[in-house]
Design a protein around this motif. Structure first.
Motif, PDB file in Angstrom:
ATOM      1  N   ASP A  72       0.968  -1.253  -0.058  1.00 15.90           N
ATOM      2  CA  ASP A  72       0.092   0.152   0.062  1.00 15.90           C
ATOM      3  C   ASP A  72       0.846   1.377  -0.088  1.00 15.90           C
ATOM      4  OD1 ASP A  72      -2.387  -1.645   0.093  1.00 15.90           O
ATOM      5  OD2 ASP A  72      -2.699  -1.342   2.046  1.00 15.90           O
ATOM      6  N   GLY A  73       1.927   0.998   0.022  1.00  3.06           N
ATOM      7  CA  GLY A  73       3.088   2.196  -0.031  1.00  3.06           C
ATOM      8  C   GLY A  73       3.314   2.971   1.161  1.00  3.06           C
ATOM      9  N   MET A  74       2.810   2.566   2.349  1.00  2.00           N
ATOM     10  CA  MET A  74       2.928   3.386   3.558  1.00  2.00           C
ATOM     11  C   MET A  74       4.464   3.503   4.139  1.00  2.00           C
ATOM     12  SD  MET A  74      -0.068   3.508   4.101  1.00  2.00           S
ATOM     13  CE  MET A  74       0.030   4.413   5.685  1.00  2.00           C
ATOM     14  N   PRO A  75       5.512   2.534   3.714  1.00  3.53           N
ATOM     15  CA  PRO A  75       6.716   3.140   4.143  1.00  3.53           C
ATOM     16  C   PRO A  75       7.135   4.194   3.545  1.00  3.53           C
ATOM     17  CG  PRO A  75       6.754   0.423   3.785  1.00  3.53           C
ATOM     18  CD  PRO A  75       5.409   1.221   3.224  1.00  3.53           C
ATOM     19  N   LEU A  76       6.821   4.364   2.266  1.00  6.81           N
ATOM     20  CA  LEU A  76       7.519   5.772   1.367  1.00  6.81           C
ATOM     21  C   LEU A  76       6.590   6.724   1.899  1.00  6.81           C
ATOM     22  CD1 LEU A  76       7.922   4.309  -2.127  1.00  6.81           C
ATOM     23  CD2 LEU A  76       9.627   4.435  -0.307  1.00  6.81           C
ATOM     24  N   LEU A  77       5.223   6.727   2.167  1.00  7.23           N
ATOM     25  CA  LEU A  77       4.617   7.723   2.833  1.00  7.23           C
ATOM     26  C   LEU A  77       5.240   8.342   4.222  1.00  7.23           C
ATOM     27  CD1 LEU A  77       0.782   7.028   2.431  1.00  7.23           C
ATOM     28  CD2 LEU A  77       2.284   8.502   1.379  1.00  7.23           C
ATOM     29  N   ASP A  78       6.076   7.451   4.938  1.00  4.61           N
ATOM     30  CA  ASP A  78       6.643   7.851   6.206  1.00  4.61           C
ATOM     31  C   ASP A  78       7.993   8.438   5.732  1.00  4.61           C
ATOM     32  OD1 ASP A  78       4.580   7.122   7.600  1.00  4.61           O
ATOM     33  OD2 ASP A  78       5.489   4.819   8.133  1.00  4.61           O
ATOM     34  N   ALA A  79       8.717   7.897   4.696  1.00  4.62           N
ATOM     35  CA  ALA A  79       9.961   8.331   4.203  1.00  4.62           C
ATOM     36  C   ALA A  79      10.032   9.724   4.019  1.00  4.62           C
ATOM     37  CB  ALA A  79      10.507   7.326   2.924  1.00  4.62           C
ATOM     38  N   PHE A  80       9.005  10.449   3.597  1.00  3.66           N
ATOM     39  CA  PHE A  80       8.960  12.003   3.467  1.00  3.66           C
ATOM     40  C   PHE A  80       7.577  12.411   3.335  1.00  3.66           C
ATOM     41  CE2 PHE A  80      10.421  16.130   2.322  1.00  3.66           C
ATOM     42  CZ  PHE A  80      11.777  16.171   2.871  1.00  3.66           C
ATOM     43  N   THR A  81       6.856  12.811   4.397  1.00  5.94           N
ATOM     44  CA  THR A  81       5.546  13.163   4.633  1.00  5.94           C
ATOM     45  C   THR A  81       5.271  14.537   3.840  1.00  5.94           C
ATOM     46  OG1 THR A  81       6.033  14.273   6.806  1.00  5.94           O
ATOM     47  CG2 THR A  81       5.605  11.994   6.799  1.00  5.94           C
ATOM     48  N   PHE A 146      14.780   9.513   4.672  1.00  5.08           N
ATOM     49  CA  PHE A 146      14.454   7.946   4.193  1.00  5.08           C
ATOM     50  C   PHE A 146      15.139   6.949   5.125  1.00  5.08           C
ATOM     51  CE2 PHE A 146      15.502   4.304   1.714  1.00  5.08           C
ATOM     52  CZ  PHE A 146      14.192   4.041   0.912  1.00  5.08           C
ATOM     53  N   TRP A 147      16.311   7.234   5.602  1.00  9.43           N
ATOM     54  CA  TRP A 147      17.177   6.115   6.436  1.00  9.43           C
ATOM     55  C   TRP A 147      16.588   5.867   7.577  1.00  9.43           C
ATOM     56  CZ3 TRP A 147      19.965   6.679  10.900  1.00  9.43           C
ATOM     57  CH2 TRP A 147      20.273   5.828  11.385  1.00  9.43           C
ATOM     58  N   SER A 148      16.301   6.898   8.229  1.00 11.05           N
ATOM     59  CA  SER A 148      15.664   6.911   9.753  1.00 11.05           C
ATOM     60  C   SER A 148      14.265   6.350   9.826  1.00 11.05           C
ATOM     61  CB  SER A 148      15.680   8.314  10.461  1.00 11.05           C
ATOM     62  OG  SER A 148      14.870   9.322   9.696  1.00 11.05           O
ATOM     63  N   SER A 149      13.601   6.606   8.776  1.00  8.37           N
ATOM     64  CA  SER A 149      12.083   6.042   8.969  1.00  8.37           C
ATOM     65  C   SER A 149      12.184   4.712   8.560  1.00  8.37           C
ATOM     66  CB  SER A 149      11.417   6.960   7.742  1.00  8.37           C
ATOM     67  OG  SER A 149      11.837   6.826   6.349  1.00  8.37           O
ATOM     68  N   GLN A 150      12.756   4.379   7.637  1.00  2.00           N
ATOM     69  CA  GLN A 150      12.870   2.866   7.049  1.00  2.00           C
ATOM     70  C   GLN A 150      13.756   1.963   8.196  1.00  2.00           C
ATOM     71  OE1 GLN A 150      10.976   2.143   4.711  1.00  2.00           O
ATOM     72  NE2 GLN A 150      10.654   4.395   4.769  1.00  2.00           N
ATOM     73  N   ALA A 151      14.509   2.375   9.087  1.00  2.00           N
ATOM     74  CA  ALA A 151      15.092   1.934   9.973  1.00  2.00           C
ATOM     75  C   ALA A 151      14.037   1.545  11.254  1.00  2.00           C
ATOM     76  CB  ALA A 151      16.470   2.775  10.662  1.00  2.00           C
ATOM     77  N   ALA A 158       8.851  -3.966   8.188  1.00  2.00           N
ATOM     78  CA  ALA A 158       7.929  -3.237   7.323  1.00  2.00           C
ATOM     79  C   ALA A 158       8.649  -2.260   6.543  1.00  2.00           C
ATOM     80  CB  ALA A 158       6.818  -2.557   8.105  1.00  2.00           C
ATOM     81  N   GLY A 159      10.200  -1.816   6.744  1.00  2.00           N
ATOM     82  CA  GLY A 159      10.853  -1.075   6.091  1.00  2.00           C
ATOM     83  C   GLY A 159      11.168  -1.442   4.525  1.00  2.00           C
ATOM     84  N   VAL A 160      11.526  -0.621   3.822  1.00  2.00           N
ATOM     85  CA  VAL A 160      12.150  -0.866   2.258  1.00  2.00           C
ATOM     86  C   VAL A 160      13.373  -0.037   2.153  1.00  2.00           C
ATOM     87  CG1 VAL A 160       9.656  -0.900   1.409  1.00  2.00           C
ATOM     88  CG2 VAL A 160      10.885   1.294   1.392  1.00  2.00           C
ATOM     89  N   SER A 161      14.110  -0.856   1.026  1.00  2.00           N
ATOM     90  CA  SER A 161      15.356  -0.313   0.765  1.00  2.00           C
ATOM     91  C   SER A 161      15.097   0.879  -0.345  1.00  2.00           C
ATOM     92  CB  SER A 161      16.253  -1.347   0.133  1.00  2.00           C
ATOM     93  OG  SER A 161      15.901  -2.027  -0.870  1.00  2.00           O
TER      94      SER A 161
END
Length: 277
Positions: A72-81, A146-151, A158-161
């Motif tokens: 659903d793209g949630m990790p990228l929504l958190d990467a930069f809100t 990006f790094w902090s949110s995915q960490a 649930a994180g992505v690279s």
């Protein structure tokens, strides 16, 4: 016997000289590094905070939501809100405006133009320095976000690279939002010549004006698609949550970035040349 003095040819003006001078002037104000640091912390904090909310309340999600979290793209929504993008636009546009209006407010612009009469070169150098600094600033903020949110999300698997579909585009689009906003702020500063007014105009132009337009009608979508914030939203969209009649295209969004940056830089130089002759 009379000695003849030969005229001494003045050294040819070099663009790197005003470039170096503008670089020194930009960093000579002690508040500039601190302001950029606080802005970076605010943006990264908002983005990491969004990821932390998902981490904290992960146990409240049902099995289907957890399974579809990445799809659903949630990790990228958190990467930069969106909140992070708004803060980034406001901060960098203020930096751009103050980079121009600061000299006019203090009167030091007279000394600058007395030392270097080539006003176009001075202003172009200021634009180049601003673009380089804010590009680096935006890249750093986007990468750390990006790094902090995915960490944080990775602790819940649930994180992505960065090679995840859409991740690299999100980071680049968020990074370039900084110099685009900064150049718009500089253009407004060159036109109005007043710090507070230029910052207010930047607030109205960048984050506020797009809220009056939607993609439901053709004319409204055309106006919305011509502004930087909707362009950023398109470039960072990974899932089409809502279908609209007149959607924006990725190519059109990149074009908006380029046009706004180029026009803003040209307006800054032309405004100084026409009004300071």
């Amino acid at each position: 016997m009379t000695s003849l003095s030969l005229p001494v040819a003045e050294p040819r003006a070099r663009f790197r000289d005003p470039l170096a001078a503008e670089w020194l002037k930009f960093w000579s104000l002690r508040s500039t590094p601190w302001f950029l640091l606080l802005a970076a912390l605010a943006v990264v904090g908002f983005n990491a905070g969004s990821a932390w909310d998902h981490y904290r309340y992960w146990h409240q999600y049902d099995a289907r939501t957890r399974a579809n979290f990445v799809a659903d793209g949630m990790p990228l929504l958190d990467a930069f809100t969106a909140n992070g993008a708004l803060i980034l636009m406001l901060a960098t546009s203020a930096v751009g405006a103050l980079a121009v209006t600061g000299e006019y407010g203090s009167g030091s612009i007279r000394t600058t133009f007395a030392a270097v009469p080539a006003r176009g070169s001075v202003t172009a150098a200021k634009v180049c320095v601003l673009a380089v600094v804010l590009t680096g600033f935006g890249a750093l903020v986007a990468a750390v976000s990006f790094w902090s949110s995915q960490a944080i999300l990775s602790a819940r698997d649930a994180g992505v690279s960065i090679d995840h579909p859409g991740a690299a585009r999100l980071v680049v689009a968020s990074a370039l939002l900084a110099p685009v906003s900064g150049l718009v702020g500089a253009a407004l500063g060159a036109v109005v010549r007043h710090s507070a007014t230029a910052v207010i105009c930047a607030v109205v132009t960048l984050p506020l004006l797009p809220t009056f337009f939607s993609e439901r009608r053709h004319w409204s979508a055309t106006v919305a698609h011509a502004m930087p914030f909707p362009a950023w939203q398109e470039l960072t969209r990974t899932v089409d949550w809502v279908t609209v009649p007149y959607p924006m295209t990725v190519g059109g969004a990149w074009t908006v970035y380029v046009v706004w940056a180029a026009v803003a830089a040209a307006v800054t130089v032309v405004a100084v040349l026409r009004r300071d002759q």
